[in-house]
Write a protein that holds these residues in place. Structure first.
Motif, mmCIF file in Angstrom:
data_model
loop_
_atom_site.group_PDB
_atom_site.id
_atom_site.type_symbol
_atom_site.label_atom_id
_atom_site.label_comp_id
_atom_site.label_asym_id
_atom_site.label_seq_id
_atom_site.Cartn_x
_atom_site.Cartn_y
_atom_site.Cartn_z
ATOM 1 N N UNK A 126 25.424 51.938 32.599
ATOM 2 C CA UNK A 126 25.687 52.407 33.960
ATOM 3 C C UNK A 126 27.078 53.047 33.978
ATOM 4 N N UNK A 127 27.175 54.227 34.585
ATOM 5 C CA UNK A 127 28.423 54.984 34.629
ATOM 6 C C UNK A 127 28.864 55.162 36.078
ATOM 7 N N UNK A 128 30.105 54.774 36.397
ATOM 8 C CA UNK A 128 30.620 54.830 37.763
ATOM 9 C C UNK A 128 31.752 55.841 37.859
ATOM 10 N N UNK A 129 31.666 56.726 38.837
ATOM 11 C CA UNK A 129 32.618 57.820 38.989
ATOM 12 C C UNK A 129 33.909 57.384 39.647
ATOM 13 N N UNK A 176 25.360 47.636 29.917
ATOM 14 C CA UNK A 176 26.750 48.031 29.676
ATOM 15 C C UNK A 176 27.224 48.816 30.890
ATOM 16 N N UNK A 177 28.518 48.727 31.175
ATOM 17 C CA UNK A 177 29.052 49.336 32.392
ATOM 18 C C UNK A 177 30.366 50.040 32.082
ATOM 19 N N UNK A 178 30.459 51.297 32.498
ATOM 20 C CA UNK A 178 31.690 52.070 32.323
ATOM 21 C C UNK A 178 32.078 52.686 33.651
ATOM 22 N N UNK A 208 35.810 53.916 40.174
ATOM 23 C CA UNK A 208 34.644 53.291 39.554
ATOM 24 C C UNK A 208 35.020 52.233 38.540
ATOM 25 N N UNK A 209 36.180 52.410 37.877
ATOM 26 C CA UNK A 209 36.646 51.397 36.925
ATOM 27 C C UNK A 209 37.045 50.119 37.638
ATOM 28 N N UNK A 210 37.583 50.234 38.860
ATOM 29 C CA UNK A 210 37.920 49.038 39.630
ATOM 30 C C UNK A 210 36.655 48.283 40.032
ATOM 31 N N UNK A 211 35.605 49.037 40.378
ATOM 32 C CA UNK A 211 34.321 48.404 40.686
ATOM 33 C C UNK A 211 33.757 47.742 39.430
ATOM 34 N N UNK A 212 33.854 48.442 38.306
ATOM 35 C CA UNK A 212 33.348 47.902 37.045
ATOM 36 C C UNK A 212 34.101 46.632 36.651
ATOM 37 N N UNK A 213 35.418 46.647 36.805
ATOM 38 C CA UNK A 213 36.244 45.475 36.511
ATOM 39 C C UNK A 213 35.790 44.276 37.349
ATOM 40 N N UNK A 214 35.583 44.491 38.636
ATOM 41 C CA UNK A 214 35.143 43.415 39.518
ATOM 42 C C UNK A 214 33.748 42.936 39.139
ATOM 43 N N UNK A 219 42.913 53.473 34.434
ATOM 44 C CA UNK A 219 43.240 52.700 35.626
ATOM 45 C C UNK A 219 43.813 51.356 35.187
ATOM 46 N N UNK A 220 44.480 50.685 36.109
ATOM 47 C CA UNK A 220 44.863 49.289 35.928
ATOM 48 C C UNK A 220 44.075 48.447 36.924
ATOM 49 N N UNK A 221 43.846 47.168 36.615
ATOM 50 C CA UNK A 221 43.264 46.294 37.635
ATOM 51 C C UNK A 221 44.098 46.344 38.914
ATOM 52 N N UNK A 222 43.460 46.159 40.041
ATOM 53 C CA UNK A 222 44.102 46.368 41.337
ATOM 54 C C UNK A 222 45.420 45.609 41.481
#
Length: 292
Positions: free
Chosen positions: A33-36, A102-104, A109-115, A132-135
């Motif tokens: 899954x790819x998040x923009x 797998x999630x990217x 989108x990286x913040x969503x993926x991290x969560x 990105x960095x975690x929030x």
């Protein structure tokens, strides 16, 4: 150039009582899954998705509040929290029969993926976060004059009303600023794609601001709670970043290591929009990730 990913099928997928996501799906094989990110839509993955579809099922949604996905009118922080948006993604993958994937993600989108990696470790088998960095770490790292690079974070963190009015008054100039300033190779975002991004953002100002406002409120609370509990990312993690950590005075690899037990941290010499500016490097890194 169309505003779809060539060879992919498009679906409208209900993920919550009041939200359906616009999702592109292509390829066969193990799911990714790819998040923009911002200020983009799922279209930013067009090159990487087409590459990965040769041996993976690739699922590429517009996030809640972005693109052609639903934009709940309730712009409260909980509605656009990364926890809520991560749950959307797990539900979308399940709708296609994938309870593990797998999630990217890139940028927002990286913040969503991290969560998602923290909240749904049984679903996310591998995790990649781009530039990105975690929030919580992001807010702690920004200080002094160097924080000017993130002026939009502070603007959209303000109470509802003024940020939306200011951005709506000059939406194209606001969103185009980031496309212009963050791209090392502007040609990687050709005019039709750029127009698609601006059109999508122009129609989504309240929800985009709500997404950012959540990152200054409830998302920080969720990260703090996990840090206090000693929670971390149990799956293999790849982080790909520009070297902006050095310029801003922090060690990005060290910050990520505090969350990820199995971390591959890579610095690349490309612009922020790396999935468009150097899709081969990104696709290769994702293939290497899922083999770990």
């Amino acid at each position: 150039m169309t505003r779809t990913i060539s060879g992919f099928d498009y679906h409208r997928v209900p993920v919550a009582d009041d939200v359906a996501l616009h999702v592109a799906v292509g390829g066969t094989g193990t799911p990714i899954v790819l998040l923009h990110g911002f200020p983009q839509t799922h279209l930013m993955w067009r090159h990487v998705a087409a590459d990965l579809a040769a041996d993976h099922t690739v699922i590429v949604p517009d996030l809640r509040g972005y693109g052609a996905s639903d934009k709940p009118a309730d712009t409260g922080a909980d509605t656009y929290s990364k926890r809520r948006m991560a749950a959307d993604i797990v539900a979308a993958a399940a709708a296609f029969g994938h309870d593990r994937f797998a999630l990217a993600g890139h940028d927002r989108g990286a913040l969503v993926a991290f969560r998602a990696g923290l909240d749904h470790p049984d679903a996310v088998t591998h995790l990649a976060c781009l530039d990105v960095l975690p929030t919580l770490d992001m807010w702690e790292a920004l200080r002094g004059a160097t924080a000017a690079v993130g002026f939009h974070l502070y603007l959209m963190a303000q109470p509802p009303g003024l940020p939306e009015q200011m951005i709506c008054a000059s939406a194209d100039a606001f969103f185009a600023h980031f496309l212009d300033q963050w791209a090392k190779d502007p040609a990687a975002i050709p005019p039709p794609v750029r127009a698609a991004y601006l059109d999508a953002c122009r129609d989504a100002v309240p929800s985009i601001v709500a997404d950012y406002r959540a990152s200054a409120t409830v998302d920080i609370d969720h990260d703090r709670a996990d840090r206090a509990a000693g929670a971390g990312l149990s799956m293999p993690v790849t982080v790909i970043q520009q070297n902006w950590g050095a310029a801003l005075g922090f060690d990005a690899a060290a910050l990520w290591s505090s969350w990820a037990r199995d971390l591959d941290h890579r610095i690349v010499d490309v612009g922020h929009f790396m999935a468009e500016e150097d899709p081969e490097t990104v696709a290769t890194a994702l293939r290497e990730l899922v083999q770990r």
